[in-house]
Design a protein around this motif. Sequence first.
Motif, PDB file in Angstrom:
ATOM      1  N   CYS A 108     -76.883 -31.684  24.007  1.00 22.19           N
ATOM      2  CA  CYS A 108     -77.034 -32.113  25.402  1.00 22.19           C
ATOM      3  C   CYS A 108     -78.490 -31.984  25.849  1.00 22.19           C
ATOM      4  CB  CYS A 108     -76.136 -31.301  26.326  1.00 22.19           C
ATOM      5  SG  CYS A 108     -76.279 -31.918  28.009  1.00 22.19           S
ATOM      6  N   CYS A 120     -77.385 -27.519  31.365  1.00 20.63           N
ATOM      7  CA  CYS A 120     -77.057 -26.953  32.684  1.00 20.63           C
ATOM      8  C   CYS A 120     -76.509 -25.528  32.587  1.00 20.63           C
ATOM      9  CB  CYS A 120     -76.067 -27.845  33.429  1.00 20.63           C
ATOM     10  SG  CYS A 120     -74.377 -27.729  32.819  1.00 20.63           S
ATOM     11  N   CYS A 143     -74.789 -27.400  25.849  1.00 23.09           N
ATOM     12  CA  CYS A 143     -73.753 -27.668  24.860  1.00 23.09           C
ATOM     13  C   CYS A 143     -74.370 -28.492  23.727  1.00 23.09           C
ATOM     14  CB  CYS A 143     -72.619 -28.452  25.502  1.00 23.09           C
ATOM     15  SG  CYS A 143     -71.943 -27.651  26.960  1.00 23.09           S
TER      16      CYS A 143
END
Length: 314
Positions: A245, A249, A242
Amino acid sequence: MDPSTDPFSPENVVVIASGPLTGTGVPLGSRYEVITKSPLNGTLTSANSGGVFGWKMKKAGFDAIVITGKSETPVYLLLTDGDAEIMDATPYWGMKTGEATDAIIRDLGDAGARISCIGPADEKLSRIACVINEKTRAAGRGGIGAVRGSKNLKAIAATGTQIIAEADEERFNSVKEDFRKKITENGIDQALHHYGTAVLVNIINENYILPTKNFQSAHFTEADKISGEEIAKTILKKPKGCYACIVQCGRLTEVDGVTSEGPEYESEWAFGADCGVSDVKNITKANYLCNDLGLDTISTGATIACLMEMAEKG
Ligand code: SF4
């Protein structure tokens, strides 16, 4: 709002809100919430999503948006540098989330616009429908997307160039650095980066708390075949993150020539262990389909698992 308000009535309120740290560059500071009275459980519900829409909404000049009423015809909301404009969405009604996102960006002629969109499931008021931004990130729970469908609000497009400034830049940067250190020293960021949130599958299974066969069991003997480690070995193209970030992940994956995002841990247990399915490619295809249709993968997988048990028991 009157607590007896029907979730699908024009009186229901939908709030779309970023947080104070969204879009500031703080690690993990990318999220936004969709809050409304849920048509699924009849109570106040919020669902949360990452990607870049939360950041873009702030760049467009909005910390939060409060939506009430209902449009007679399909519309979308265009947020641009502090202005909000209601636009015709008739051409996009009926489209899947990916198609609608591409079409709105194309028609706006603004490649930098970011879209939070609903799909056919939301338009048909499915109580397990979700909101999708950037085609693959879901604010999933509680049927919140169906409330947007009931208002004929197909999408929100955010575009703009406003600066998200800190009140005290020096202090802010020192706190940001502190956050970054805590995340990297913890080690979990590496597990999430390499294996995604599905790194939890094996861990949770080994602790006998993995939802399996419609929660009839808490241990799936084939869990390793649907784990984050298996995704990394088979369908992963690269980790994805995102806005700003450092963990990344998200999973950019490819199955049968289609490239998209997912699956997350929740989609793995819902379509996998909970349905007794150990084929990671099929789980991923179901995940892609849900994103396109605007369906929450958790509720969809769990509903199918329930149907399977009911069929087994006649
Ligand atoms: S990439 Fe993962 S850890 Fe980073 S903000 Fe998105 S969901 Fe959270």
